[in-house]
Design an enzyme around this catalytic site. Structure first.
Site, short mmCIF file in Angstrom:
data_model
loop_
_atom_site.label_atom_id
_atom_site.label_comp_id
_atom_site.label_asym_id
_atom_site.label_seq_id
_atom_site.Cartn_x
_atom_site.Cartn_y
_atom_site.Cartn_z
N ASP A 104 0.87 -1.16 0.00
CA ASP A 104 0.00 0.00 0.00
C ASP A 104 0.92 1.23 0.00
OD1 ASP A 104 -2.07 1.75 0.03
OD2 ASP A 104 -3.14 0.84 1.72
N TRP A 105 0.37 2.36 -0.33
CA TRP A 105 1.20 3.56 -0.58
C TRP A 105 1.98 3.98 0.68
CZ3 TRP A 105 -0.34 1.44 -4.52
CH2 TRP A 105 -0.23 1.98 -5.79
#
Ligand code: BGC
Length: 820
Positions: free
Chosen positions: A222-223
């Site tokens: 995920d970012w």
């Protein structure tokens, strides 16, 4: 082909594939003809690489909970296909969706973005979604793997989940997506799982995902959710996102040289990246990353249809559907009436092609004879209304607003969330922007300006500092926890006078956690009060029917923060009570991303839950209210009477919201209806509940065999529409188990069918179950186990409306390893 490319790649080139190039693209290796590809959110549209809130326009589909309520894999498959076209219009090859975390607490800010509290329903819908997307050559990315059921301390919290609970509740949607839909990508979650970041979790990413389930796609973080070089790659994380490389690049090359990472591990991850590129056709035709707005009639029609298909009619004493002709005066009231709330907040936001508000939808449906009056009543917004109107933005090369602006543009909304700045000469870490606008109040009196900023900002009204988002700036919850909490300032304004409003923005100087978002949002509103509630009551009193549009919006139902409670925010409960007292024909249309308490339920004639159904909101609402289409939705999540009845709200803060960096899933498998049924906690509306406009008759179920065998058992039920309108009926099949060595839920959903039938028409619900459907996960044996014994099949319309209970002996016991 990819192996011959891999052969020629240096270690550095292989490593370069394992981090993004920027926020949304991968790194090309031009020397070897390896192109870059773009990824995009997801899940209710394809946003593209521009701003989170003001990029190129895109088709806005319903959020996942509305899809969960549709119980319609077929329509969701169609939506997947449409989404793939949308992704292509944004030059993207990978869609960052679907989100399949489970509705655990009802308070998760991203509850709206997930399908259901039930893993089987979630899995079926995710498979349909992924098949639709991938059939068009776009990769889907199932997320967030795993245990991301809350937004509280989401970047660091450890979700402590025992293996049985993982295997029975939280992993199955991912497993289905891998085994049945061949999902091409998986996104690890932000959180830790039992103490270890999921992006570094070898058991999760390698043992379970790849070895047991046979996953051969890529895992991306995920970012900003990957925090190491060696640990992540050794655990099985292929791609660090976003780029440029933070923990990889040279650090990963060094880790290989130091012997902490095997060259073969890097090679295998690089190979998987090349395989992804091949699968999305990037070697056949170099991807064109240009973004276009593609607004198709067929997408509009599908979105409208899905809106009604997910609309859940919770109460109806016969007032609905409304007859268009017999209504002279209609009052359309509430904070969600004239403003279209079409989606949730956070990374799932897109710039919708258009948005039809309920008021507009109703006007369009009724066209002429009827008189429609509108009144807002009260507000429910968490943040001050965003500024709307012409804004001139001047961008300066450095901090400090010096010299002539490098770039000037005009926009129409006071929200900026930049991924790319409008000029290549502007540096995200060192620029400044001045926004200038005029504000002309409609009424005299106190107005409140509000602003929240990731970075530093000040708002001036006629040159006077009114909101200070600079001095004493501290991190709050907005913009994924990178902005301050909204700061406010009140000023007395005169109606009709022009005020000059200026906002000065600069990125922040420090770069905590490596997350350096640049965003600012500002607005102004005149607070509403008693007089506004009174005006709404008056509007209701003078009408034949009062349609009351209440709920929340994407500032509440959003990534980045959980909900404080399950009540309607602001003065909405009071508004409902008062309007219902003034007009005996009050219909409530709700828009929330999850369950709410309804102390006012007994006072209104009907309640329709619309969720956030995308750009066609108002049309879908009108279709259902006036009976052009039936409300097809059935609850994908139990609505408890009170928050304290929820399975995760035990009073133990360690279970929710978490304590000392850990959230313990102490309710284990007893999530949602599994909790309500087993513990005899009566819900307000049970799982699967929803009314239609017609009636059905069910035949006695027929079974293909009288006992379970390895072949499985097929249960068929004929359903006849005995009313005079078209409608649809949901048939659920649950399994109830005999005593096992662990406590098991009273019943568990194992199959369902939704039938759409014309008046007089009969259709068959055909539901198949296999031995695995009888099983629980035996953690000691490390396998799914179904003891021999007497099981029951429960055929139901919803978790509390049981139509048939059928005994089903299972003479043999079954033991199935997770890697079957
Ligand atoms: C979200 C992901 C999303 C990513 C990229 C994260 O904040 O958790 O779901 O895909 O951002 O926008």
């Amino acid at each position: 082909m990819i192996d011959s490319i891999l052969e020629k790649m240096t270690l550095e080139e292989q490593v370069s594939l394992l981090s993004g190039a920027d926020f949304w693209t991968t790194v090309p290796v031009e020397r070897l003809g390896v192109p870059k590809i773009k990824v995009t959110d997801g899940p209710n549209g394809a946003r593209g690489a521009g701003s989170l809130v003001a990029g190129v326009k895109a088709a806005c589909f319903p959020v996942a909970i509305a899809l969960g309520a549709s119980w319609s894999p077929a329509l969701i498959r169609q939506m997947g296909t449409a989404l793939a076209r949308q992704a292509k219009s944004k030059g993207a090859a990978v869609l960052l969706a679907p989100t399949v975390n489970i509705h655990r607490s009802g308070l998760n800010g991203r509850n709206f973005e997930c399908y259901s509290e039930d893993p089987m329903l979630t899995g079926e819908l995710a498979v349909a979604y992924i098949e639709g997307v991938q059939a068009e050559g776009i990769a889907a990315t199932i997320k967030h793997f795993v245990g991301n059921e809350s937004e509280i301390e989401r970047q660091t919290i450890s979700s402590d989940i025992d293996e049985r609970t993982l295997r029975e509740i939280y992993l199955p949607p991912f497993e289905q997506a891998v085994r049945r839909a061949g999902v091409m990508a998986v996104m690890s979650s932000y959180n830790r799982l039992n103490g270890t970041y999921t992006s570094e979790h070898h058991w999760l990413l390698t043992k379970v995902l790849r070895e047991e389930w046979g996953f051969d796609g890529i895992v991306m973080s995920d970012w900003f959710g990957s925090h190491s070089a060696a640990e992540t790659i050794n655990a099985g994380l292929d791609l660090e996102m976003p780029g440029p490389a933070r923990d990889r690049g040279e650090k990963l090359v060094a880790a290989v040289r130091e012997g902490k990472v095997e060259p073969a591990t890097v090679r295998a991850a690089a190979r998987r990246m090349l395989l992804l590129l091949e699968r999305v056709g990037a070697f056949r035709k170099t991807p064109d990353l240009t973004e276009r707005a593609v607004d198709l009639t067929e997408d509009r029609a599908l979105i409208r249809r899905l809106g009604a298909e997910g609309a859940v009619l919770l109460k109806n004493d016969g007032i609905l559907p409304l007859a268009k002709t017999s209504l002279d005066r209609i009052a359309v009231i509430g904070p969600n009436a004239a403003t279209a709330r079409v989606m949730g907040g956070g990374s799932a936001q897109i710039a919708a092609h258009y948005m039809v508000s309920p008021l507009e939808g109703i006007r369009a449906a009724l066209s002429n004879a009827n008189s429609i009056s509108h009144s807002v009543g009260c507000r429910h917004n968490r943040l001050i209304d965003v500024f709307k109107g012409k804004i001139t933005v001047e961008y300066f090369k450095e901090r400090g607003f010096k010299g002539a602006p490098l770039h000037v543009e005009t926009v129409d909304k006071g929200e900026f969330f930049w991924f790319e700045l409008p000029s290549g000469q502007l540096e995200p870490a060192d620029f400044s922007a001045r926004m200038k606008m005029q504000f002309v109040p409609e009424e005299s009196g106190e107005h409140v300006f509000g602003m929240t900023n990731a970075g530093l900002a000040r708002l001036f009204v006629d040159g006077r500092l009114t909101v200070d988002g600079l001095d004493g700036w501290t991190r709050g919850e907005n913009y994924f926890g990178t902005a301050n909490d909204e700061q406010r300032g009140a000023v007395m304004l005169e109606a009709g006078r022009t005020y000059e409003v200026t906002v000065e923005y600069e990125p922040s100087i420090t770069n905590e956690d490596g997350i350096n978002l640049i965003a600012v949002r500002f607005g102004v509103e005149k607070p509403l009060g008693d007089a506004d509630i009174e005006a709404a009551v008056e509007t209701a009193r003078n009408a034949d029917v009062a349609l009351l549009f209440v709920g929340r919006d994407g500032e509440w139902d959003t990534e980045g923060l959980d909900l404080p409670n399950m009540r309607l925010p602001g003065r909405q409960e009071e508004l409902i009570e008062k309007v219902a007292a003034a007009n005996a024909n009050t219909v409530v249309v709700l828009q929330t991303g999850g369950p709410i308490e309804m102390p006012w339920l007994g006072k209104v004639r009907a309640v329709l839950q619309m969720w956030y159904p995308g750009q066609e909101l108002g049309n879908a609402v009108a279709d259902v209210l006036f009976g052009d289409v039936e409300p097809g939705g059935r609850l994908p999540q139990t609505f408890p009477k009170a928050l304290s009845d929820n399975s995760a709200i035990t009073g133990d803060l360690a279970v929710y919201p978490g304590k000392d960096g850990h959230v313990r899933y102490g309710e284990s498998v007893f999530v949602g209806y599994r909790h309500h049924d087993t513990r005899a906690v009566e819900p307000l509306f049970p799982f699967g509940y929803g009314l239609g406009y017609t009636r059905f008759r069910w035949s006695e179920p027929r079974l293909s065999a009288s006992e379970m065998s390895s072949e499985g058992v097929i249960v068929s039920i004929d359903v006849t529409n005995i009313g005079d309108r078209a409608g649809s009926e949901l048939v659920q099949l649950y399994v109830r188990s005999p005593k096992a060595k662990v406590e098991r839920p009273d019943k568990e959903l194992r199959a369902f069918a939704k039938l759409a039938l014309q008046p007089g028409e009969t259709g068959a619900a055909i539901l198949k179950i296999l031995p695995r459907d009888l099983a629980y996960f035996d953690a000691e044996a490390g396998a799914f186990r179904a003891e021999a014994g007497d099981y029951q099949l429960i055929v139901a319309a919803n978790a509390a409306d049981i139509r048939f209970v059928i005994d089903l002996p299972s003479p043999s016991s079954y033991l199935q390893p997770p890697s079957y």
